[in-house]
Design a protein around this motif. Structure first.
Motif, PDB file in Angstrom:
ATOM      1  N   UNK A  84      32.022  -4.683  11.407  1.00 12.02           N
ATOM      2  CA  UNK A  84      33.282  -3.963  11.257  1.00 12.02           C
ATOM      3  C   UNK A  84      33.762  -3.388  12.587  1.00 12.02           C
ATOM      4  N   UNK A  85      32.829  -3.229  13.550  1.00  9.98           N
ATOM      5  CA  UNK A  85      33.195  -2.699  14.866  1.00  9.98           C
ATOM      6  C   UNK A  85      33.380  -3.804  15.903  1.00  9.98           C
ATOM      7  N   UNK A  86      33.450  -5.068  15.468  1.00  6.07           N
ATOM      8  CA  UNK A  86      33.564  -6.177  16.414  1.00  6.07           C
ATOM      9  C   UNK A  86      34.866  -6.124  17.198  1.00  6.07           C
ATOM     10  N   UNK A  87      35.980  -5.935  16.509  1.00  7.46           N
ATOM     11  CA  UNK A  87      37.287  -5.944  17.191  1.00  7.46           C
ATOM     12  C   UNK A  87      37.421  -4.833  18.221  1.00  7.46           C
ATOM     13  N   UNK A  88      37.121  -3.572  17.867  1.00 11.54           N
ATOM     14  CA  UNK A  88      37.214  -2.531  18.909  1.00 11.54           C
ATOM     15  C   UNK A  88      36.224  -2.742  20.049  1.00 11.54           C
ATOM     16  N   UNK A  89      35.054  -3.286  19.733  1.00  6.78           N
ATOM     17  CA  UNK A  89      34.061  -3.532  20.786  1.00  6.78           C
ATOM     18  C   UNK A  89      34.552  -4.591  21.759  1.00  6.78           C
ATOM     19  N   UNK A  90      35.137  -5.658  21.234  1.00  2.00           N
ATOM     20  CA  UNK A  90      35.679  -6.709  22.108  1.00  2.00           C
ATOM     21  C   UNK A  90      36.861  -6.199  22.915  1.00  2.00           C
ATOM     22  N   UNK A 142      20.139   9.457  17.333  1.00  2.00           N
ATOM     23  CA  UNK A 142      20.509   9.254  15.930  1.00  2.00           C
ATOM     24  C   UNK A 142      22.020   9.390  15.800  1.00  2.00           C
ATOM     25  N   UNK A 143      22.735   8.628  16.641  1.00  2.00           N
ATOM     26  CA  UNK A 143      24.186   8.710  16.678  1.00  2.00           C
ATOM     27  C   UNK A 143      24.776   8.016  15.457  1.00  2.00           C
ATOM     28  N   UNK A 144      25.922   8.499  15.005  1.00  2.00           N
ATOM     29  CA  UNK A 144      26.630   7.899  13.879  1.00  2.00           C
ATOM     30  C   UNK A 144      26.722   6.378  14.067  1.00  2.00           C
ATOM     31  N   UNK A 145      26.446   5.658  12.979  1.00  2.00           N
ATOM     32  CA  UNK A 145      26.321   4.198  13.067  1.00  2.00           C
ATOM     33  C   UNK A 145      27.550   3.542  13.664  1.00  2.00           C
ATOM     34  N   UNK A 146      28.740   3.994  13.301  1.00  2.00           N
ATOM     35  CA  UNK A 146      29.968   3.394  13.807  1.00  2.00           C
ATOM     36  C   UNK A 146      30.037   3.473  15.326  1.00  2.00           C
ATOM     37  N   UNK A 147      29.700   4.624  15.871  1.00  2.00           N
ATOM     38  CA  UNK A 147      29.761   4.824  17.314  1.00  2.00           C
ATOM     39  C   UNK A 147      28.665   4.023  18.021  1.00  2.00           C
ATOM     40  N   UNK A 326      40.916   2.933  14.128  1.00  2.00           N
ATOM     41  CA  UNK A 326      40.748   4.269  13.560  1.00  2.00           C
ATOM     42  C   UNK A 326      39.447   4.907  14.053  1.00  2.00           C
ATOM     43  N   UNK A 327      39.564   5.632  15.138  1.00  2.00           N
ATOM     44  CA  UNK A 327      38.453   6.408  15.677  1.00  2.00           C
ATOM     45  C   UNK A 327      38.924   7.852  15.833  1.00  2.00           C
ATOM     46  N   UNK A 328      38.086   8.784  15.435  1.00  2.00           N
ATOM     47  CA  UNK A 328      38.421  10.190  15.608  1.00  2.00           C
ATOM     48  C   UNK A 328      38.359  10.555  17.087  1.00  2.00           C
ATOM     49  N   UNK A 329      38.975  11.681  17.435  1.00  2.00           N
ATOM     50  CA  UNK A 329      38.950  12.076  18.843  1.00  2.00           C
ATOM     51  C   UNK A 329      37.526  12.373  19.297  1.00  2.00           C
ATOM     52  N   UNK A 330      36.685  12.878  18.382  1.00  2.00           N
ATOM     53  CA  UNK A 330      35.284  13.122  18.750  1.00  2.00           C
ATOM     54  C   UNK A 330      34.569  11.820  19.093  1.00  2.00           C
ATOM     55  N   UNK A 331      34.817  10.775  18.290  1.00  2.00           N
ATOM     56  CA  UNK A 331      34.184   9.477  18.544  1.00  2.00           C
ATOM     57  C   UNK A 331      34.670   8.883  19.855  1.00  2.00           C
ATOM     58  N   UNK A 332      35.962   9.036  20.157  1.00  2.00           N
ATOM     59  CA  UNK A 332      36.496   8.509  21.410  1.00  2.00           C
ATOM     60  C   UNK A 332      35.920   9.249  22.613  1.00  2.00           C
ATOM     61  N   UNK A 333      35.750  10.553  22.468  1.00  2.00           N
ATOM     62  CA  UNK A 333      35.166  11.337  23.560  1.00  2.00           C
ATOM     63  C   UNK A 333      33.734  10.875  23.828  1.00  2.00           C
ATOM     64  N   UNK A 334      32.966  10.663  22.763  1.00  2.00           N
ATOM     65  CA  UNK A 334      31.578  10.249  22.940  1.00  2.00           C
ATOM     66  C   UNK A 334      31.493   8.859  23.548  1.00  2.00           C
ATOM     67  N   UNK A 335      32.313   7.914  23.043  1.00  2.00           N
ATOM     68  CA  UNK A 335      32.318   6.549  23.593  1.00  2.00           C
ATOM     69  C   UNK A 335      32.736   6.585  25.061  1.00  2.00           C
ATOM     70  N   UNK A 336      33.685   7.454  25.391  1.00  2.00           N
ATOM     71  CA  UNK A 336      34.125   7.579  26.779  1.00  2.00           C
ATOM     72  C   UNK A 336      32.989   8.046  27.674  1.00  2.00           C
ATOM     73  N   UNK A 337      32.241   9.027  27.200  1.00  2.00           N
ATOM     74  CA  UNK A 337      31.186   9.599  28.025  1.00  2.00           C
ATOM     75  C   UNK A 337      29.932   8.736  28.028  1.00  2.00           C
TER      76      UNK A 337
END
Length: 487
Positions: A84-90, A142-147, A326-337
């Motif tokens: 389900x995270x393939x498109x954003x990952x690519x 133990x990060x949220x599976x989506x992230x 659809x990513x929350x701002x918290x998820x985007x901050x974590x992925x950014x860092x």
């Protein structure tokens, strides 16, 4: 240096690297930094035990190590959980890398005074996240599976883009008259598509052969499995496709199909990947001359680029790449860092050294220093950041095989381990009351680091670790029984 002393030194480095992983856990810093430090200490400028300045050999050894690390990462990837995270990952692995490359290139042009070709070359080298660093750091999170899935897929698939951009801009530096944007884009499409298809094809061959072949000893199966990793890369690279993508896809295909001696093979590749990481980072540390890193221009430029990379280039690339998703701002901050840099940028920095271009040494030193700062700042803060952003996934319970019975034929039973979450309906109930099917047997309960012998009147508690004996073909049935809401 004598052969005997060389072998002794290798043993000491490996021994020290393994034991310092405990130190890295206590200090909350990525172990790869310690491995690199060991290489630098053993190198020419400090102790002088090992004199190593062969960029081409370092590139070869680093590539071999990355093949093993990517292969192990693919074997750990559950396709059903990450698809389900393939498109954003690519999107991150392609557009994100290009955006980060562009921002760093602009900064390099004005801060370092590099030509645009050299500036974009430097940006391409440091523009991607590193699979080795991501897999290493996330293994203890133990990060949220989506992230976690997004970061793993991104780091596993962005190497082709990073390699392409590096080679493309290197061509503009060394041979600008023949470099072409159209031919470059055509090459990128070829590399990605053929690398993907070849990975799927070799993955199918590997899984089919491993399950059907009857080898004289089970010890040959891990060797056969690992051969497909190098075949994937070698064949793909020979036809100018992406070898790294082919390796990763091959491993994912194998992991998500029936596989004989699965856990034995996975554990073998995990050990190989750890050895590859240690060896790769020590070699890359040997290639660095610390005295050159103390050059004020290198230090100041690296600090500036690292800060731009961490706090501007990576966040901008992540937020723009994830805009349609659809990513929350918290998820985007974590992925950014969590855009860690590691071995890949350092290995790519050997390309200019091998090509012998102007400023190659300075580019390598800046990349190395930038990677160190990025890993130190980002890697050491991920646990704290995940906790503050409430992205820790404490309620999940993955089933993990502990023992796989090896026999003359194929294994048909396993002892698996699972942890009961605090919210599980079994908590407070006795074993006799849960109506566990007879084909499953609870062999032990681990509670507060103590082994509890299971009896009919034993009550389950939250965070109990259960060891269950189960027929191999009934693992999915057991999972549905214990976690009926799990897909």
């Amino acid at each position: 240096m004598s052969l005997q002393f060389t072998i002794l030194l290798i043993g000491l480095l490996l021994f020290t690297a393994v034991w310092t992983t405990k130190l890295s856990s206590r200090l909350n810093i990525p172990a790869l930094l310690i491995f690199i430090a060991l290489g630098m200490i053993a190198g020419s400028d400090i102790t002088g035990f090992i004199r190593f300045d062969d960029a081409e050999l370092a590139q070869l050894l680093g590539t071999v190590a990355l093949i093993i690390i990517l292969f192990e990462g693919g074997l750990q990837t559950a396709w059903k959980e990450v698809k389900t995270e393939l498109s954003p990952s690519l999107s991150l692995a392609t557009f994100g890398v290009f955006i980060a490359t562009t921002i760093v290139a602009v900064a390099s042009h004005y801060i370092l005074g590099f030509s645009w070709a050299n500036a974009f070359l430097l940006g391409a080298i440091v523009g991607s996240t590193d699979a080795a660093a991501i897999f290493s750091v996330l293994s203890g999170q133990s990060v949220r599976r989506k992230v976690g899935s997004t970061l793993e897929l991104e780091s596993g698939t962005n190497d082709p883009m990073a390699v392409f951009l590096t080679v493309f801009f290197l061509e503009f530096v060394t041979n600008p008259k023949e470099a072409s944007l159209v031919s470059g884009l055509t090459s990128l499409v070829w590399e990605m598509v053929i690398g993907l298809l070849l990975g799927l094809f070799i993955g199918w061959i590997a899984s089919t052969l491993l399950n059907r072949i009857d080898l004289s000893s089970s010890s040959f199966y891990p060797i056969l499995l690992m051969s497909f990793a190098f075949l994937s890369f070698g064949i793909a690279d020979t036809i100018h496709a992406s070898g790294f993508l082919a390796v990763y896809v091959t491993a994912i295909y194998i992991s998500n199909h029936e596989l004989v001696y699965r856990q034995t093979l996975v554990r073998f590749t995990m050990s190989m990947a750890h050895l590859a990481q240690i060896g790769m980072f020590i070699v890359l540390g040997l290639l660095v001359f610390p005295k050159q890193l103390l050059d004020p221009q290198v230090i100041l430029s690296s600090i500036a680029l690292a800060l731009i990379l961490i706090f501007i280039a990576r966040p901008v690339s992540v937020w723009l790449s994830l805009l349609p998703f659809k990513y929350s701002w918290q998820e985007k901050v974590f992925v950014s860092f969590a855009g860690l840099k590691g071995a890949v940028p350092i290995i790519l920095a050997t390309y200019p050294l091998v090509a012998g271009i102007d400023n190659a040494g300075m580019i390598f030193n800046i990349v190395f220093f930038t990677v160190l700062l990025s890993t130190l700042i980002q890697g050491s803060m991920l646990t704290f950041l995940a906790d503050r952003l409430h992205l820790n996934d404490t309620g999940s319970s993955a089933i993990q095989t502990v023992i796989e019975f090896m026999s003359i034929g194929k294994p048909n039973a396993e002892i698996i381990e699972l942890t009961i979450p605090n919210s599980h309906p079994f908590v407070g109930k006795a074993i006799m009351d849960i109506d566990l099917p007879q084909e499953f047997l609870i062999t032990a309960i681990i509670r507060d680091d103590q082994i509890v012998t299971p009896r009919g009147d034993t009550l389950f508690e939250g965070r109990d670790q259960l060891l269950l004996l189960t027929p191999k073909h009934r693992i999915k049935t057991l999972k549905r029984f214990l976690f009926p809401k799990t897909p």
